[in-house]
Enzyme design. Structure first.
Site, PDB file in Angstrom:
ATOM      1  N   LYS A  80      18.601  20.076  57.611  1.00  0.00           N
ATOM      2  CA  LYS A  80      19.217  18.791  57.271  1.00  0.00           C
ATOM      3  C   LYS A  80      20.680  18.857  57.689  1.00  0.00           C
ATOM      4  O   LYS A  80      21.269  19.924  57.789  1.00  0.00           O
ATOM      5  CB  LYS A  80      19.134  18.528  55.764  1.00  0.00           C
ATOM      6  CG  LYS A  80      19.136  17.058  55.401  1.00  0.00           C
ATOM      7  CD  LYS A  80      17.802  16.404  55.695  1.00  0.00           C
ATOM      8  CE  LYS A  80      17.762  14.966  55.233  1.00  0.00           C
ATOM      9  NZ  LYS A  80      16.438  14.354  55.407  1.00  0.00           N
ATOM     10  N   GLY A 182      15.465  -0.842  50.859  1.00  0.00           N
ATOM     11  CA  GLY A 182      15.934  -0.620  52.224  1.00  0.00           C
ATOM     12  C   GLY A 182      14.749  -0.599  53.167  1.00  0.00           C
ATOM     13  O   GLY A 182      13.684  -1.151  52.873  1.00  0.00           O
TER      14      GLY A 182
END
Length: 348
Positions: A80, A182
């Protein structure tokens, strides 16, 4: 700032802190494990309150990506990246190209993709500086946005959880609270609406919330009130740590299944949910659809039918996890972790 003694450090293979004075880049890349292949994980751009907060997030998220790829049976490890910045104010082409150079310096050990605060246009700019980018259109696709695939995987996961906890094969009339509308949350809400579910929506973006609620004929509640909504399923689709001790105690739903990463504020929340009779769907299993699609984009034999079949296998994986958890009297979170470790850690 401690790293090796950090509570979220989990034998991470590499942690890189990068900066670029000209663009203002301040970033961290964490590579958790590459046993199964290069570490794939999105780029989160967020105005963290401190470097320590950013480190905590990237360590947790990268570990989750290893587990996600393992249970999705992908030839990938987990990583990440985070940029400490406000994506609405500080994101510039120069900053993104600098991030691309940082990714490129790792020689392919880490592959980046979009995440909260970054999108497909950002990945195009990063790709100007490195080839190690996923989530861009290939194979004739109009877009490389993984969110529709993530949402479909969560939908498949939710059906498995409902079947195991509520004994239902259909979603007609089921009440579902979606926290966060979203890209992924909105796609999920539309799938649920099409299946006949009754929706309760919430989001900090009141305009987006009102628009989707009108489209789907859904109820809305304030973000702080969603835990008390009288629903069957709670779907956290915003940022992580949605399941705090306070929320778990107030939760009215009997199933939790959503798209957010790291939904449990602490590992103990899994046992609290279990004690309350709430079936928790391990987030990194449910939300693997986007990663699966990105992994297939890297293959020469890409076929949308194969991608969708792979994503729908999330439900089968969860069937196994839920059944084993019931047999062993364990939380599905613990069972999922054990299964994932079996796949990426060599036997002693």
């Amino acid at each position: 700032m401690p790293v090796f003694d950090h509570p979220e450090f989990d034998h991470h293979q590499q942690i890189v802190f990068g900066s670029d004075e000209a663009s203002g880049l301040r970033a961290i890349i964490a590579i958790h494990d590459t046993t199964r292949g290069p570490a794939l994980g999105g780029l989160r751009i967020f105005p963290y309150a401190s470097d320590a907060e950013a480190l905590t997030d990237v360590l947790r998220l990268s570990r989750g990506m290893t587990y996600k790829s393992a249970l999705a049976d992908l030839p990938l490890g987990g990583g990440k990246a985070v940029i400490i910045a406000d994506p609405r104010r500080h994101k510039t082409p120069e900053l993104l190209r600098a991030m691309g150079r940082l990714v490129d310096s790792l020689g392919g050990a880490y592959i980046t993709a979009e995440d909260s605060g970054s999108g497909e246009d950002d990945m195009r700019l990063i790709a100007e500086a490195t080839e190690h980018v996923g989530g861009l259109p290939r194979h004739g696709q109009a877009s490389g946005d993984p969110s529709p695939f993530t949402a479909w995987g969560v939908y498949c996961a939710l059906k498995s959880a409902v079947r195991h906890r509520l004994g239902r094969d259909d979603l007609t009339g089921l009440r579902v609270a979606v926290q966060g509308v979203g890209h992924v949350g909105a796609h999920l809400a539309r799938h649920l609406h099409a299946a006949g579910a009754r929706l309760v929506l919430t989001d900090v973006d009141s305009a987006a919330l009102a628009h989707l609620a009108e489209e789907l004929g859904a109820e809305t509640v304030a973000p702080e009130a969603v835990a008390e909504a009288e629903v069957d399923v709670f779907a956290p689709c915003a940022l992580g740590a949605a399941l705090s001790a306070e929320v778990v105690e107030r939760l009215q739903a009997t199933v939790v299944c959503g798209a957010a990463n790291n939904q449990l504020a602490t590992p103990e929340m899994a046992k609290r949910l279990q004690a309350r009779g709430i079936l928790y769907t391990p987030d990194y299993v449910a939300n693997a659809g986007g990663v699966i699609e990105i992994a297939w984009q890297r293959r020469d034999d890409y076929a949308r039918e194969a991608v969708m079949a792979h994503i729908e296998g999330i439900g089968t994986t969860l069937d196994e996890i839920f059944a084993r958890a019931e047999r062993e009297g364990q939380s599905p979170a613990i069972v999922a972790d054990d299964l994932a470790r079996e796949r990426f850690r060599p036997a002693d």
